[in-house]
Write a protein that holds these residues in place. Structure first.
Motif, mmCIF file in Angstrom:
data_model
loop_
_atom_site.group_PDB
_atom_site.id
_atom_site.type_symbol
_atom_site.label_atom_id
_atom_site.label_comp_id
_atom_site.label_asym_id
_atom_site.label_seq_id
_atom_site.Cartn_x
_atom_site.Cartn_y
_atom_site.Cartn_z
ATOM 1 N N ASP A 155 36.915 39.228 45.314
ATOM 2 C CA ASP A 155 36.099 38.663 44.175
ATOM 3 C C ASP A 155 36.327 39.641 43.153
ATOM 4 O OD1 ASP A 155 34.722 37.140 42.312
ATOM 5 O OD2 ASP A 155 33.103 36.797 43.741
ATOM 6 N N LEU A 156 37.464 39.311 42.053
ATOM 7 C CA LEU A 156 37.461 40.174 41.181
ATOM 8 C C LEU A 156 36.145 40.099 40.002
ATOM 9 C CD1 LEU A 156 39.398 42.265 39.738
ATOM 10 C CD2 LEU A 156 40.650 40.370 38.556
ATOM 11 N N GLU A 157 35.788 38.993 39.945
ATOM 12 C CA GLU A 157 34.657 38.590 39.125
ATOM 13 C C GLU A 157 33.488 39.365 38.997
ATOM 14 O OE1 GLU A 157 33.590 34.409 38.298
ATOM 15 O OE2 GLU A 157 35.993 34.058 38.550
ATOM 16 N N LYS A 158 32.811 39.822 40.452
ATOM 17 C CA LYS A 158 31.935 40.643 40.757
ATOM 18 C C LYS A 158 32.026 41.898 40.219
ATOM 19 C CE LYS A 158 30.681 38.213 44.957
ATOM 20 N NZ LYS A 158 30.380 38.344 46.522
ATOM 21 N N CYS A 159 33.250 42.482 39.917
ATOM 22 C CA CYS A 159 33.358 43.861 39.502
ATOM 23 C C CYS A 159 32.951 44.195 38.051
ATOM 24 C CB CYS A 159 35.010 44.021 39.323
ATOM 25 S SG CYS A 159 35.846 44.183 40.958
ATOM 26 N N ASN A 160 32.501 43.143 37.198
ATOM 27 C CA ASN A 160 32.435 43.442 35.674
ATOM 28 C C ASN A 160 33.061 44.375 35.043
ATOM 29 O OD1 ASN A 160 29.999 41.699 36.271
ATOM 30 N ND2 ASN A 160 29.006 43.265 37.388
ATOM 31 N N ASN A 175 34.617 32.312 33.459
ATOM 32 C CA ASN A 175 35.846 31.824 33.782
ATOM 33 C C ASN A 175 36.131 30.630 33.212
ATOM 34 O OD1 ASN A 175 37.719 30.728 35.637
ATOM 35 N ND2 ASN A 175 37.055 31.462 37.366
ATOM 36 N N LEU A 176 37.011 30.429 32.772
ATOM 37 C CA LEU A 176 37.470 29.192 32.163
ATOM 38 C C LEU A 176 38.451 28.280 32.675
ATOM 39 C CD1 LEU A 176 37.879 30.981 28.579
ATOM 40 C CD2 LEU A 176 35.991 29.783 29.365
ATOM 41 N N GLY A 177 39.019 28.776 33.725
ATOM 42 C CA GLY A 177 39.880 27.821 34.584
ATOM 43 C C GLY A 177 40.710 28.623 35.386
ATOM 44 N N LYS A 178 41.432 28.145 36.526
ATOM 45 C CA LYS A 178 42.319 28.878 37.048
ATOM 46 C C LYS A 178 43.764 28.798 36.773
ATOM 47 C CE LYS A 178 42.682 25.889 41.305
ATOM 48 N NZ LYS A 178 42.706 25.760 42.562
ATOM 49 N N PHE A 179 44.741 29.325 37.142
ATOM 50 C CA PHE A 179 46.049 29.409 37.019
ATOM 51 C C PHE A 179 46.440 27.996 37.521
ATOM 52 C CE2 PHE A 179 50.629 29.454 37.976
ATOM 53 C CZ PHE A 179 51.131 29.768 36.757
ATOM 54 N N GLY A 180 47.223 26.999 36.669
ATOM 55 C CA GLY A 180 47.567 25.718 36.942
ATOM 56 C C GLY A 180 46.610 24.666 36.790
#
Length: 187
Positions: A155-160, A175-180
């Protein structure tokens, strides 16, 4: 109003801001790099661009190895400090409380507090002008287990993590959206 035309410059922002370690477990240094990125997927390749006068330059050139340590927001002071102080004059690891641990595929130390350490072997050095680019193959990516979810997914988002943009450091945010996502079928 129209757009102004400026002279060529480094206006591609934001960029990753990372701590690059070099040397070995006894004689090592850490420097701040913002000129880095991914070059290729297979084989996995990256680069760092460094000025020849930097203390780390010859350490990387001589050993042919370095580690890119991603930086969470709680290391932003160390990130800045390691970019404005030279390892010729002090042990920046000790000054900033950075703990080291051994790499698995390189002799270069990893920064323990970094959530991700990218072990690299130089494949080519390209003189560019103010900087030389050290192209490198990524030998391994060391991931801190505390950022894995219950399914073992990172979970890269938890890395800050932080980024650098035009002289300022920023924490990555929403997070604005995932790839695709723009072409994804509605469920």
């Amino acid at each position: 109003m129209g757009k102004l035309v400026w002279k060529p410059g480094t206006m591609l922002y934001p960029v990753p801001a990372v701590l690059v370690t070099c040397g070995d477990m006894q004689n090592h240094n850490v420097c701040t790099i913002a000129w880095t990125g991914i070059l290729n997927t297979d084989p996995a390749m990256t680069y760092v661009s460094i000025r020849k006068e930097r203390h780390s330059y010859n350490m990387i050139k001589d050993s042919g190895e370095f580690v890119i340590n991603l930086v969470p927001k709680d290391l932003v002071k160390a990130l800045d400090y390691c970019g404005v102080r030279s390892g010729k004059n002090e042990n920046k690891f000790a000054t900033m409380g950075l703990e080291i641990e051994e790499g698995r595929n390189v002799s270069v130390p990893l920064i323990k507090q970094s959530p991700i350490n990218i072990e690299c072997k130089v494949t080519q050095i390209i003189p560019l002008g103010s900087h030389d680019m050290f192209m490198a193959q990524i030998l391994s990516v060391d991931v801190d287990e505390k950022y894995l979810d219950e399914n073992g997914k990172f979970d890269l988002e938890k890395c800050n993590l932080v980024a650098y943009s035009h002289g300022q450091y920023y924490e990555l945010g929403e997070n604005l959206g995932k790839f695709g996502f723009s072409v994804e079928k509605k469920k």
